[in-house]
Design an enzyme around this catalytic site. Structure first.
Site, PDB file in Angstrom:
ATOM      1  CG  HIS A 169      10.662 -34.420  36.901  1.00 23.82           C
ATOM      2  ND1 HIS A 169      10.283 -34.997  38.101  1.00 23.82           N
ATOM      3  CD2 HIS A 169      11.142 -35.443  36.131  1.00 23.82           C
ATOM      4  CE1 HIS A 169      10.528 -36.305  38.063  1.00 23.82           C
ATOM      5  NE2 HIS A 169      11.042 -36.598  36.882  1.00 23.82           N
ATOM      6  CD  GLN A 171      11.580 -38.874  32.006  1.00 21.90           C
ATOM      7  OE1 GLN A 171      12.540 -39.327  31.397  1.00 21.90           O
ATOM      8  NE2 GLN A 171      10.834 -39.619  32.816  1.00 21.90           N
TER       9      GLN A 171
END
Length: 353
Positions: A169, A171
């Site tokens: 992931h 951000q």
């Protein structure tokens, strides 16, 4: 790409990005969550002229959960996560423990794949293109928020970097100010433009890098090189050959080629230190022009900025990390143990295939 926006149980926004137009995303978040409470505050340093975020609520964020409790995996049966559906292609949602919130900006999480054990380098070109489209869409949406002046898409990979969730992931931070690093670039661009009668500094730097032999790989629309004054042991900057200020301005040809070049670059990073080494920890950071006013940078407009990605690792050699010492942390004067020319040569040698 199909985009589906929904809400989590505590009111935060979640957005699915799907490759198939017929994907249906109607799963409901069944968790009994209380409304999110944040204490984010931006304070300006009068001496340095920069800003910091104070966010004490982040002390309670999730820290290295076991894989079967990962909050970024899809929900399965009674195991409920941040993603209500049982599968996904890519997804973006508001961070439950944001550094910036409300009038102080916004923080979002970008999940690249539902496969917990993958990394960005494992994605197909189609998956990587979907993430690029998600970054672009979020940049557009966040830039219209009244509190947002700059949008920063990035990925931290590896426990050595400080990552607390192992799922692949990244951000997105939407800042209410122009970040100090970007401001330094804009000041340099303004000074160079005035000194040369209008020449663009980004164009001049790219021309020099192409000529100086530190190019790692090059496509028709993108070029990756180790910069002349690299701060980190292995640091690569990836530029579109046609200067654009942000992700929104990339043309279709550059968007199509990006996954090929970027995935190759990431796979080479994982081979720098040889077979048998753990995955290379890295930070991958998109630099985009601010969306706010640029009056303080006299003579500079958004089109003078060059969108680019900076990729670097804190590992300096096998089994050894580069820690910021007194010169770096105390005075922001970096000392690089790896000559940029050697780093470029090494990254050319370690083709991913």
């Amino acid at each position: 790409m199909k985009k589906t926006s929904t809400r989590l149980a505590d009111g935060r926004e979640l957005i699915y990005y799907d490759q198939r137009d017929d994907s249906v995303r109607d799963a409901v978040d069944r968790r009994p969550l209380d409304p999110t409470v944040t204490t984010s505050e931006v304070r300006r340093d009068a001496l340095l002229g920069d800003s910091i975020a104070v966010a004490s609520h982040r002390q309670g964020r999730i820290y290295h959960p076991p894989a079967d409790e990962c909050p970024l995996c899809p929900s399965q049966g009674d195991r409920l996560s941040e993603i209500p559906d049982s599968s996904y292609d890519a997804v973006v949602f508001e961070n439950r423990f944001p550094s910036l919130a409300g009038d102080s900006g916004r923080c979002e999480v970008v999940c690249f794949t539902s496969d917990h054990n993958a990394s960005f380098a494992d994605l197909t070109e189609e998956q990587a293109r979907l993430v690029l489209d998600a970054w672009t869409d979020r940049t557009s949406e966040l830039s219209h928020l009244p509190s947002v002046e700059q949008v920063f898409c990035f990925e931290n990979r590896g426990a050595e970097i400080g990552v607390t969730l192992g799922h692949p992931h990244g951000q997105i931070y939407a800042y209410p100010f122009t970040t100090p690093r970007t401001a330094l670039m804009l000041r340099s661009v303004a000074a160079h433009k005035e000194a040369t009668g209008g020449e663009n500094l980004f164009d001049a730097v790219l021309e020099r890098e192409l000529a100086d032999g530190r190019v790692v790989l090059e496509g028709e629309h993108w070029v990756a090189f180790v910069p002349y004054a690299a701060h980190w042991p292995y640091e690569v900057h990836l530029y579109p050959k046609r200067r654009v200020p942000d992700l929104l301005a990339l043309d279709e040809e550059a968007r199509t080629e990006f996954p090929q070049v970027y995935l190759e670059l990431l796979r080479r990073f994982d081979r720098i230190f040889g077979e048998g080494e753990p995955p290379t920890p890295y930070i991958s950071a998109w630099h985009q022009a601010p969306f706010g006013a640029l009056e303080e940078f006299e003579g500079v407009n958004r089109d003078d900025f060059a969108l680019h990605l900076e990729l670097f690792t804190i590992r300096r050699t096998s089994g050894k990390l580069k820690f910021l010492a007194g010169s770096e942390s105390g005075m922001n004067v970096f000392i690089n143990d790896v000559p940029p020319e050697f780093a470029a040569q090494r990254l050319r040698e370690v083709a991913s295939s």
